[in-house]
Design an enzyme around this catalytic site. Sequence first.
Site, PDB file in Angstrom:
ATOM      1  N   ASP A 140       0.815  -1.215   0.000  1.00 52.46           N
ATOM      2  CA  ASP A 140       0.000   0.000   0.000  1.00 52.46           C
ATOM      3  C   ASP A 140       0.852   1.271   0.000  1.00 52.46           C
ATOM      4  OD1 ASP A 140       0.926  -0.439   2.572  1.00 52.46           O
ATOM      5  OD2 ASP A 140      -1.039  -0.715   3.466  1.00 52.46           O
TER       6      ASP A 140
ATOM      7  N   ASN B 110      -7.161  -3.893  14.997  1.00 54.67           N
ATOM      8  CA  ASN B 110      -8.577  -4.083  14.633  1.00 54.67           C
ATOM      9  C   ASN B 110      -8.755  -5.146  13.546  1.00 54.67           C
ATOM     10  OD1 ASN B 110      -7.692  -2.866  12.300  1.00 54.67           O
ATOM     11  ND2 ASN B 110      -9.013  -1.060  12.453  1.00 54.67           N
TER      12      ASN B 110
ATOM     13  N   HIS C 228      -7.097  -5.307  10.594  1.00 56.41           N
ATOM     14  CA  HIS C 228      -6.881  -4.923   9.195  1.00 56.41           C
ATOM     15  C   HIS C 228      -5.609  -5.574   8.644  1.00 56.41           C
ATOM     16  CE1 HIS C 228      -4.586  -1.063  10.569  1.00 56.41           C
ATOM     17  NE2 HIS C 228      -3.688  -1.945  10.164  1.00 56.41           N
TER      18      HIS C 228
ATOM     19  N   GLU D 148      -9.419  -2.062   6.004  1.00 58.85           N
ATOM     20  CA  GLU D 148      -9.947  -1.896   7.353  1.00 58.85           C
ATOM     21  C   GLU D 148     -11.189  -2.759   7.538  1.00 58.85           C
ATOM     22  OE1 GLU D 148      -8.415  -0.255   9.590  1.00 58.85           O
ATOM     23  OE2 GLU D 148      -7.565   1.617   8.847  1.00 58.85           O
TER      24      GLU D 148
END
Length: 250
Positions: free
Chosen positions: A67, A136, A138, A143
């Site tokens: 990314d 979380n 991801h 996400e």
Amino acid sequence: MLVIIKKNYDEMSVEGAKMVADLIRRKPNCVIGFATGGTPLGLYKELIRMHKEEGLDFSKITTFNLDEYVGLPPEHSQSYHFFMWENLFKHINVDPRYVHIPQGMAVDIDEFCDWYEERIKYYGGIDLQILGIGANGHIAFNEPGSSLGSRTRIKTLKQETRWDNKRFFESDDDVPQYAITMGVGTIMDSKALLLLASGKGKATAIKATVEGPITALHPATIVQMHRKAFIICDEGAASTLSTEYSGYLS
Ligand code: PGA
């Protein structure tokens, strides 16, 4: 899925680097997917050591990064281009022509994302994708709520992610709002996955990833469906797993 639990961060990093090095020795022109973040830094340090002391040769590998922030030029100190060159590429003999990192300054982002997917295919697919994991759940910038079949695309960063990152920027407005990220489906197409996690802050995410139900609300859980996924964690990240896993094939 093979879960390997090591004593601490350093042992986790060395174990991960061994896997990467084994692949490069077996297949010198392999395609490796790299990740940014704090977790893989130790693995990268060990690869640099192997290059300098053992002559591990990166000259024929092709790389694809997961990314990049939209709007940051490669020379920006917070760009993932900068991160990869500073922390790995400039210390090894990788051929810059074979390095691929999403272009945050692309004029036509959708067109760039399609090109990136095509490029991965052109090189025969990713042999080994290195991954970190967010607390979380991801993976890359996918996400919670990301489609489990998604491809490389532009994503809006969650407010919590922007808050986490704001310390690295001069002002709140400078924190990027968007990123280009490989999709969950892109990541799952890799021939092997190497997910690293260290510390108690990742324990809940690792428990969900290894033992929880598969859900887009925790994108990392999809690795349960991968035919060749390695999860290397240290004792902190593994501390809430309910089964004795080290070297356990599930
Ligand atoms: P970290 O980030 O390695 O800095 O913990 C991992 C991630 O958010 O994917």
